[in-house]
Scaffold this motif. Sequence first.
Motif, PDB file in Angstrom:
ATOM      1  N   TYR A   1      47.577  87.949 -56.733  1.00  0.00           N
ATOM      2  CA  TYR A   1      47.680  89.358 -56.367  1.00  0.00           C
ATOM      3  C   TYR A   1      47.185  89.588 -54.939  1.00  0.00           C
ATOM      4  N   SER A   2      47.240  88.583 -54.104  1.00  0.00           N
ATOM      5  CA  SER A   2      46.731  88.650 -52.737  1.00  0.00           C
ATOM      6  C   SER A   2      47.520  89.630 -51.879  1.00  0.00           C
ATOM      7  N   GLY A   3      46.882  90.105 -50.816  1.00  0.00           N
ATOM      8  CA  GLY A   3      47.559  91.017 -49.909  1.00  0.00           C
ATOM      9  C   GLY A   3      46.606  91.691 -48.956  1.00  0.00           C
ATOM     10  N   TYR A   4      46.899  92.937 -48.644  1.00  0.00           N
ATOM     11  CA  TYR A   4      46.086  93.738 -47.725  1.00  0.00           C
ATOM     12  C   TYR A   4      45.756  95.074 -48.387  1.00  0.00           C
ATOM     13  N   THR A   5      44.545  95.546 -48.147  1.00  0.00           N
ATOM     14  CA  THR A   5      44.213  96.895 -48.594  1.00  0.00           C
ATOM     15  C   THR A   5      44.946  97.881 -47.695  1.00  0.00           C
ATOM     16  N   ILE A   6      45.023  99.129 -48.140  1.00  0.00           N
ATOM     17  CA  ILE A   6      45.600 100.205 -47.338  1.00  0.00           C
ATOM     18  C   ILE A   6      44.445 101.073 -46.858  1.00  0.00           C
ATOM     19  N   ALA A   7      44.369 101.322 -45.565  1.00  0.00           N
ATOM     20  CA  ALA A   7      43.248 102.063 -44.982  1.00  0.00           C
ATOM     21  C   ALA A   7      42.996 103.385 -45.702  1.00  0.00           C
ATOM     22  N   ASN A   8      41.747 103.570 -46.120  1.00  0.00           N
ATOM     23  CA  ASN A   8      41.278 104.808 -46.752  1.00  0.00           C
ATOM     24  C   ASN A   8      42.017 105.198 -48.024  1.00  0.00           C
ATOM     25  N   GLU A   9      42.584 104.212 -48.743  1.00  0.00           N
ATOM     26  CA  GLU A   9      43.244 104.482 -50.016  1.00  0.00           C
ATOM     27  C   GLU A   9      42.769 103.486 -51.067  1.00  0.00           C
ATOM     28  N   SER A  10      42.562 103.978 -52.275  1.00  0.00           N
ATOM     29  CA  SER A  10      42.278 103.094 -53.400  1.00  0.00           C
ATOM     30  C   SER A  10      43.614 102.588 -53.931  1.00  0.00           C
ATOM     31  N   VAL A  11      43.723 101.275 -54.098  1.00  0.00           N
ATOM     32  CA  VAL A  11      44.965 100.666 -54.561  1.00  0.00           C
ATOM     33  C   VAL A  11      44.668  99.768 -55.753  1.00  0.00           C
ATOM     34  N   GLU A  12      45.379  99.994 -56.868  1.00  0.00           N
ATOM     35  CA  GLU A  12      45.235  99.092 -58.005  1.00  0.00           C
ATOM     36  C   GLU A  12      46.004  97.818 -57.679  1.00  0.00           C
ATOM     37  N   ILE A  13      45.275  96.709 -57.568  1.00  0.00           N
ATOM     38  CA  ILE A  13      45.925  95.448 -57.202  1.00  0.00           C
ATOM     39  C   ILE A  13      46.226  94.584 -58.418  1.00  0.00           C
ATOM     40  N   ILE A  14      45.475  94.785 -59.513  1.00  0.00           N
ATOM     41  CA  ILE A  14      45.685  93.994 -60.725  1.00  0.00           C
ATOM     42  C   ILE A  14      45.767  94.959 -61.909  1.00  0.00           C
ATOM     43  N   PRO A  15      46.873  94.939 -62.646  1.00  0.00           N
ATOM     44  CA  PRO A  15      46.994  95.841 -63.798  1.00  0.00           C
ATOM     45  C   PRO A  15      46.107  95.399 -64.960  1.00  0.00           C
ATOM     46  N   ALA A  16      45.824  96.320 -65.857  1.00  0.00           N
ATOM     47  CA  ALA A  16      45.029  96.012 -67.045  1.00  0.00           C
ATOM     48  C   ALA A  16      45.713  94.933 -67.879  1.00  0.00           C
ATOM     49  N   ASP A  17      44.891  94.047 -68.456  1.00  0.00           N
ATOM     50  CA  ASP A  17      45.405  92.990 -69.325  1.00  0.00           C
ATOM     51  C   ASP A  17      44.264  92.513 -70.210  1.00  0.00           C
ATOM     52  N   LYS A  18      44.368  92.765 -71.515  1.00  0.00           N
ATOM     53  CA  LYS A  18      43.299  92.400 -72.442  1.00  0.00           C
ATOM     54  C   LYS A  18      43.104  90.891 -72.567  1.00  0.00           C
ATOM     55  N   ASN A  19      44.052  90.111 -72.095  1.00  0.00           N
ATOM     56  CA  ASN A  19      43.954  88.651 -72.178  1.00  0.00           C
ATOM     57  C   ASN A  19      43.385  88.004 -70.918  1.00  0.00           C
ATOM     58  N   THR A  20      42.900  88.802 -69.988  1.00  0.00           N
ATOM     59  CA  THR A  20      42.333  88.257 -68.747  1.00  0.00           C
ATOM     60  C   THR A  20      41.169  87.327 -69.051  1.00  0.00           C
ATOM     61  N   ARG A  21      41.218  86.128 -68.473  1.00  0.00           N
ATOM     62  CA  ARG A  21      40.130  85.164 -68.643  1.00  0.00           C
ATOM     63  C   ARG A  21      39.185  85.170 -67.444  1.00  0.00           C
ATOM     64  N   LEU A  22      39.716  85.430 -66.247  1.00  0.00           N
ATOM     65  CA  LEU A  22      38.873  85.439 -65.049  1.00  0.00           C
ATOM     66  C   LEU A  22      39.644  86.086 -63.900  1.00  0.00           C
TER      67      LEU A  22
END
Length: 98
Positions: free
Chosen positions: A17-38
């Motif tokens: 999910y690599s990339g760049y943030t957007i200046a002065n904005e909150s950005v969801e970079i990874i969606p929710a997933d109950k199976n996330t291990r790390l």
Amino acid sequence: MSGFPTVSAPASGLADYSGYTIANESVEIIPADKNTRLVTIYNLSNNETIWINKFGAKAAASVPGCYPLEPGDMYEFITPFGVSLFSAVSAPFTAERY
């Protein structure tokens, strides 16, 4: 036998999910997933702090529930919720989810 632990499941579920943030904005970079291990996030910026929210809410600077990630630092955690980032200027990051 080496005495080191054996990993029985390879990291076949790695998502980038690599990339760049957007200046002065909150950005969801990874969606929710109950199976996330790390989740691993690296701040690749030389001078900009990136703020992380790992509880499914918007990230912002210096607010409860958000964690600062200083330039060059890494943060690893487990969360079933969406992950958001915030920074004052556009900043590069590397993000992975297993």
